[in-house]
Design an enzyme around this catalytic site. Sequence first.
Site, mmCIF file in Angstrom:
data_model
loop_
_atom_site.group_PDB
_atom_site.id
_atom_site.type_symbol
_atom_site.label_atom_id
_atom_site.label_comp_id
_atom_site.label_asym_id
_atom_site.label_seq_id
_atom_site.Cartn_x
_atom_site.Cartn_y
_atom_site.Cartn_z
ATOM 1 N N ASP A 1 -6.648 22.382 -54.396
ATOM 2 C CA ASP A 1 -7.679 21.661 -53.646
ATOM 3 C C ASP A 1 -8.898 22.530 -53.315
ATOM 4 O O ASP A 1 -9.949 22.018 -52.982
ATOM 5 C CB ASP A 1 -7.091 21.091 -52.343
ATOM 6 N N HIS A 2 -8.770 23.832 -53.404
ATOM 7 C CA HIS A 2 -9.873 24.722 -53.007
ATOM 8 C C HIS A 2 -10.788 25.070 -54.187
ATOM 9 O O HIS A 2 -11.984 24.845 -54.148
ATOM 10 C CB HIS A 2 -9.321 26.026 -52.415
ATOM 11 N N ASP B 1 -2.085 28.696 -45.569
ATOM 12 C CA ASP B 1 -3.390 28.193 -45.178
ATOM 13 C C ASP B 1 -3.356 28.007 -43.668
ATOM 14 O O ASP B 1 -2.385 27.485 -43.120
ATOM 15 C CB ASP B 1 -3.688 26.863 -45.868
ATOM 16 N N ARG C 1 -14.737 24.552 -39.195
ATOM 17 C CA ARG C 1 -15.296 25.904 -39.022
ATOM 18 C C ARG C 1 -16.792 25.889 -39.305
ATOM 19 O O ARG C 1 -17.221 25.293 -40.295
ATOM 20 C CB ARG C 1 -14.624 26.902 -39.978
ATOM 21 N N SER D 1 -9.286 32.029 -41.280
ATOM 22 C CA SER D 1 -8.429 31.741 -42.426
ATOM 23 C C SER D 1 -7.225 32.681 -42.533
ATOM 24 O O SER D 1 -7.237 33.797 -42.030
ATOM 25 C CB SER D 1 -9.280 31.847 -43.690
ATOM 26 N N ARG E 1 -6.238 33.918 -45.341
ATOM 27 C CA ARG E 1 -6.328 34.612 -46.631
ATOM 28 C C ARG E 1 -5.871 36.067 -46.529
ATOM 29 O O ARG E 1 -6.455 36.874 -45.806
ATOM 30 C CB ARG E 1 -7.751 34.515 -47.195
HETATM 31 C C1 MIC Z 1 -10.249 28.132 -44.909
HETATM 32 O O1 MIC Z 1 -10.385 27.034 -44.377
HETATM 33 O O2 MIC Z 1 -10.841 29.154 -44.538
HETATM 34 C C2 MIC Z 1 -9.276 28.259 -46.067
HETATM 35 C C3 MIC Z 1 -10.077 28.510 -47.284
HETATM 36 O O3 MIC Z 1 -8.580 27.052 -46.233
HETATM 37 C C4 MIC Z 1 -8.304 29.407 -45.764
HETATM 38 C C5 MIC Z 1 -7.445 29.790 -46.885
HETATM 39 C C6 MIC Z 1 -8.121 30.645 -47.914
HETATM 40 O O4 MIC Z 1 -8.948 31.490 -47.573
HETATM 41 O O5 MIC Z 1 -7.809 30.452 -49.086
HETATM 42 C C7 MIC Z 1 -7.420 29.161 -44.547
HETATM 43 O O6 MIC Z 1 -7.794 28.414 -43.666
HETATM 44 O O7 MIC Z 1 -6.354 29.777 -44.420
HETATM 45 FE FE1 SF4 Z 2 -9.804 23.236 -47.185
HETATM 46 FE FE2 SF4 Z 2 -9.590 25.153 -45.337
HETATM 47 FE FE3 SF4 Z 2 -11.632 23.440 -45.307
HETATM 48 FE FE4 SF4 Z 2 -9.239 22.567 -44.701
HETATM 49 S S1 SF4 Z 2 -10.417 24.081 -43.579
HETATM 50 S S2 SF4 Z 2 -10.705 21.552 -46.045
HETATM 51 S S3 SF4 Z 2 -7.948 23.768 -46.069
HETATM 52 S S4 SF4 Z 2 -11.199 24.977 -46.891
#
Ligand code: MIC
Ligand code: SF4
Length: 641
Positions: free
Chosen positions: A64-65, A119, A379, A533, A535
């Site tokens: 999905d990313h 995630d 965010r 995140s 990550r």
């Molecule tokens: C995000 O919302 O920052 C992400 C991208 O979903 C991350 C995961 C990632 O960095 O791949 C998260 O929330 O953990």
């Molecule tokens: Fe995707 Fe993270 Fe954004 Fe949710 S917050 S839509 S998991 S990138």
Amino acid sequence: MGQNIVQKIIGNHILSGKMVPNEEISIKIDQTLTQDATGTMAYLQFEAMGVPQVKTRLSVSYVDHNTLQTGFENADDHRFLQSVAAKYGIYFSRPGNGICHQVHLERFGVPGMTLLGSDSHTPTAGGLGMLAMGAGGLDVAVAMGGGPFYLNMPKVVNVRLTGRLKPWVSAKDIILELLRIMTVKGGVGKIIEYSGEGITTLSVPERATITNMGAELGATTSVFPSDEVTLAFVEAQGRASDWSEIKADEDASYDEIIEINLSELEPLVAQPHSPDNVAKVSEVGRIPVHQVVIGSCTNSSYTDLMRVAGILKGKKIHPATSLSIAPGSRQVFEMLARNGAMADIISAGARILETACGPCIGMGQSPSSGAVTLRTFNRNFEGRSGTADAKVYLASPEVAAASALTGVLTDPRELGEYIHVEMPEKFLIDDSMIIPPAKDPSQVEVLRGPNIKALPVNRPLPAKLSGPALLKLGDNITTDHIMPAGAKILPLRSNIPAISQFVFSGIDLSFPDRAREAGEGFVVGGHNYGQGSSREHAALAPMYLGIKAVIAKSFARIHKANLVNFGILPLTFVDENDYDTFKEEDILEIDVSPIGTSNELVVKNITGGNEFRVRHDLTPRQVVIIKAGGLLNYTKQQARQ
Ligand code: MIC
Ligand code: SF4
């Protein structure tokens, strides 16, 4: 004494330790989820463990990313993920099927079970009464292998919702209000448990909006009871047999209680650049809005988008404002397409994006220079949209749709009569985009493209660390600062040597070269270092560049665990005033040999000629992991014994 929901679910899953706040416990994980941007690493780590099939009740791999395919990298990773899933007993949700948290809520979440996801918004499933937590990919890989998940027993905060939301005020406003009260670090070390008569008026997707954005409080997770509302939702998803009731006992106790009267709330907005910078829409006033984006795992459910369609129906968006919409799942998208609501959205002038994270993680739709962009996401960190000087505001779908029509920030109460959307009695169920694991795993070949590089491995911790303080940062540094995402960098998630060139690139482009040159070095931060995140690249890539320790005033939970997993020491100041005693590039020396016997270590500032004390709060288990140079080395060591 009675138990709260958290104690009940943890009590049913506890493997070691006591449910005493801050004590290390380990729990059994029933379900795991990964997404593609963290999943490739998680599965490489899982493969390295040599376990033939996952040992969870259910593991799902979502894509999905990284869906913007501007080169071979993302498509190669998808192919790798699909083949790994087939081989190791994992369900594979194909690109186009939706955002992991939305799909998991719809199709897989089970009240009372534990879910660990790579995630940070995995707590979304708390809206169904699951204990759902975000973690680094390596922790998820361990859970897939049947290993326990370790965490410090959180405190439990009871948020009591009284009253009832007024028309045009929504679930997003409840969590924004809580962010205003608690701030982005107020939830660290805590689980938020919701109760009160107000919750009976909130549907599961509304509850999920709230638990989703509990991640922004820094909370370990958030959870709602599983009640009649939950039953109605899982029934409408054709899986009533997954339901069981989960409620707190009448005499349950909590570490903290917060009350929010829903009747008193009004539409809110989080202003740049932090989700807790919350104000009333009516106070911020009618500022021009250049872009509106509706979607993400926070607010792209069926009811969210039906209300948006109702607002847009028969109208056109403002000529100076662009509107983009990404439905949260294929189920949502197809239902809106079939009932005609999507036609109303398209006719109003919206740009329809595929069902994926998209703009939320800077995968396209970056706003123009200095633009105000209003998003239904969770965010709004500086630069995350892909435009360094954009101003991102976070709000409900109702505020977003109203503002897309007027071109200025608009209180949806001005729209007149409220648009009521009924929850469907039956959702459209078609799981054909979820591929079950192979019947004969031995026939499956794991397909690796050139973007997938081997996992870098750390060395055991030496007795003495020395090197420069490469960066000195302020409070609330996010993992987006440490390891930025976006369309250019995200495709390198499976390639640590390549992605490490972008560590701290939004703050200091010279960081990777300076770190490499120094060989060993440190990063210094303020409070809540590593928020946001999950990550693990924000630990793995700095580790690859030679970072040995991070000295901060305090840490966010997932990032701290990721640092330990990759052998980077998380240290806090004994006296926070010492933060002011040194500058960037000062050479520091830390004798870490007492780490197993003492919680305090001495940092010598060779350049400044002074010294100060720092603390670690590692458990004995984590000390062994750090000494081994990280969890992978530790696991190999254990296997040899
Ligand atoms: C995000 O919302 O920052 C992400 C991208 O979903 C991350 C995961 C990632 O960095 O791949 C998260 O929330 O953990
Ligand atoms: Fe995707 Fe993270 Fe954004 Fe949710 S917050 S839509 S998991 S990138």
